[in-house]
Design an enzyme around this catalytic site. Structure first.
Site, short mmCIF file in Angstrom:
data_model
loop_
_atom_site.label_atom_id
_atom_site.label_comp_id
_atom_site.label_asym_id
_atom_site.label_seq_id
_atom_site.Cartn_x
_atom_site.Cartn_y
_atom_site.Cartn_z
N GLY A 190 3.44 0.08 -1.81
CA GLY A 190 3.06 -0.40 -3.14
C GLY A 190 4.13 -0.09 -4.17
CB SER A 232 -0.91 0.03 1.23
OG SER A 232 -1.83 -1.03 1.20
CB CYS A 233 0.93 4.29 0.64
SG CYS A 233 -0.74 4.38 1.28
CB SER A 234 5.75 4.72 0.09
OG SER A 234 5.64 4.38 1.45
#
Length: 566
Positions: free
Chosen positions: A304, A300-302
């Site tokens: 990801g 997820s997010c960074s």
């Protein structure tokens, strides 16, 4: 009635804050010289276009005249929570105050709309104007806030005293920013991150946590959860009813999670390649512990971004260690960042300045990232709490997502620089522009099933940009769009009657075309994902009696050591 208003106000604060988390943060920030340059531009354009400026002044004076005689039609947006107190409609003085505030703010925005200014310069100037307009809202002062005055009278002045105590505490402990959460209510390992498990691998970069199965039988192929490096991992394991990890265990998934170390200046050289190597170590340990040839992964997010770099690296090396990928609220096409507020001020000069700052310190402090992010959305993250904490004298809300969001971590200087370089090179779109561990990356070589999640109201990682992420994962990608913001689209347990989502293959040429044909479904996307991941998690077998293995014995109970480091 007063209690109902207070409860509604706390709910509003929670909802707004949950939509504004740090997980995707402004790695560049807004420099003072950039704001000064925008101010010069705005004043210069007023001098260069005097006719337009005069026309707005005349219109503003005319509107003030209508306000004075009670003939103005101006009214706050019904969705503007600052003006929900009945006094703004029922009291003539307050009504005129609100109308005057709206009038001069509208005049500035109209000038920008009609002025002949380069679009990007105009957006920067608009951001500066919004800072000024938001700061000078009458609701930010005690005389201009009828709800605060009512509470002052009702409490015999106690609310003002409590507000002053909150202000002093925040100056001493929070760098002068209003506190967003009552931290006394929560403790990691006590009422957050309480799912049973053990650390089965610890390196200088991360801890790998294996969670204890809650079903008699489990799928053979395990799942690795990769959090962002910018926050701690337990966003996936909040209260039990919100815990993604518990939800996975209930589905018979052998679940592991990464807990990143909170780096200090001594870890300044940890870069993207360091974190990619750590993911491969984790995957290898999971394969050894479970006997599975490969794993599923969720980033997820960074996290990801790191996951995607890891998968591209595996593809470049010809190593098949990952079977499927779930990627949530993550932008891989860095061109999409230009549409965000932080993206307005990204220039070669600002990137170079950000790199120099982190190199000198060795890390980027989480509190500095939080401060930068707060000023990107001051109404939601500063003035909202200014009113609640100081004018109303309330204690900040006790909310687990806010506690997690304020439990910030540092970012190593090299990883910070690597993330900044992504903006310029855009390597997930442009193959070969990034080499990790000696291998050039090419997302086109990543051939696996993927499940990409976005939020319809996410202004941090805009959903259209997340759709580009799904496109980069290729024809085997499923795209899911939740009707919520950044963190709400991730923490989306079943049971919310207002929740819905759209799902479908990412085969449409662009995001809008996809939305026009995607199937809308009621409820949370979690059950939809659980069906998707179950098909890709292999055969069922008896759950292990013990965690870890001979080569990876349990080292410490979950949530481990690194998550507690400050």
């Amino acid at each position: 009635m007063a209690q109902n208003f207070a409860d509604a106000q706390e709910l509003d604060i929670r909802e707004q804050a949950a939509a504004n988390t740090l997980a995707a943060n402004p790695l560049v920030g807004v420099r003072g010289e950039d704001l000064v340059a925008s101010a010069r531009l705005l004043l210069g354009e007023m001098l260069n276009q005097p006719a337009l400026a005069m026309r707005q002044c005349v219109a503003l004076l005319a509107e003030f005249g209508r306000i004075a005689i009670g003939d103005s039609a101006l009214a706050p947006d019904p969705k503007d929570r600052r003006f929900t107190d009945p006094a703004w409609q029922e009291n003539a003085v307050y009504r005129a105050l609100a109308q005057s505030y709206l009038a001069w703010g509208n005049a500035l925005y109209r000038f920008l709309d009609e002025a002949e200014i380069d679009r990007r310069d105009a957006e920067r100037a608009r951001f500066l104007v919004s800072l000024v307009v938001d700061a000078l809202a009458p609701t930010n002062s005690l005389p201009g806030n009828p709800a605060a005055l009512k509470k002052l009278v009702a409490t015999g002045g106690a609310s003002l005293l409590h507000g002053f105590e909150n202000l002093v505490r925040d100056v001493v402990r929070n760098g002068g920013l209003p506190a967003q959460v009552d931290t006394r209510t929560f403790a990691v390992g006590k009422n957050l991150a309480t799912t049973s498990g053990s650390v089965v691998l610890r390196t200088e970069v991360m801890e790998l946590i294996q969670y204890r199965p809650t079903t008699d039988d489990v799928h053979k192929r395990p799942l690795l959860i990769v959090p962002p490096q910018i926050n701690k991992f337990y966003v996936f394991d909040l209260a039990p009813e919100k815990s993604i990890i518990r939800y996975c265990l209930e589905a018979g998934l052998q679940t592991f999670a990464i807990s990143w170390r909170n780096p200090t200046a001594a870890e300044r050289d940890f870069g993207l390649d360091t974190y990619v190597a750590a993911l491969e170590q984790a995957a290898d340990a999971m394969r050894a512990i479970t006997g599975s040839e490969d794993v599923n992964i969720w980033g997820s997010c960074s996290g990801g971004i790191t996951t995607s770099a890891f998968l591209a690296h595996l593809a470049a090396c010809g190593r098949a260690k990952v079977h499927s990928a779930t990627v949530a609220v993550c932008l891989l096409d860095m061109a999409a960042t230009a549409s965000t507020t932080a993206g307005l001020f990204v220039t070669p000069e600002s990137i170079a300045a950000a790199k120099r700052t982190s190199q000198l310190a060795g890390v980027v402090e989480g509190q500095e990232l939080a401060r930068m992010f707060a000023w990107m959305r001051p109404n939601d993250l500063i003035w909202n709490y200014w009113v609640n904490n100081y004018l109303l004298g309330n204690t900040p809300p006790a909310f687990d997502v806010l506690f997690w969001n304020n439990d910030t971590t540092r970012l190593p200087a090299r990883l910070h620089a690597d993330f900044l370089d992504l903006i310029d090179t855009n390597p997930f779109v442009n193959a070969g522009r990034l080499a990790l561990r000696g291998k050039p990356l090419d997302m086109a070589q990543v051939a696996l099933d993927s499940y990409v999640v976005a939020g319809l109201n996410d202004h941090i990682t805009p959903w259209q940009g997340c759709y580009n992420t799904a496109k980069l994962y290729g024809s085997r990608s499923t795209f899911v769009l939740a009707n919520s913001g950044h963190i709400q689209s991730l923490i989306n347990p079943p049971g919310n009657s207002k929740a819905c989502f759209w799902a479908g293959a990412s085969s449409a040429p662009d995001a809008q075309a996809w939305l026009e044909h995607a199937a809308k479904q009621a409820g949370s996307w979690w059950p939809h994902w659980r069906e998707w991941i179950a098909v890709r998690s292999g055969e069922m077998k008896s759950a292990p009696d013990e965690l870890g293995s001979k080569s990876n014995p349990p080292l410490e109970t979950a949530p481990g050591r690194y998550v507690l480091e400050t």
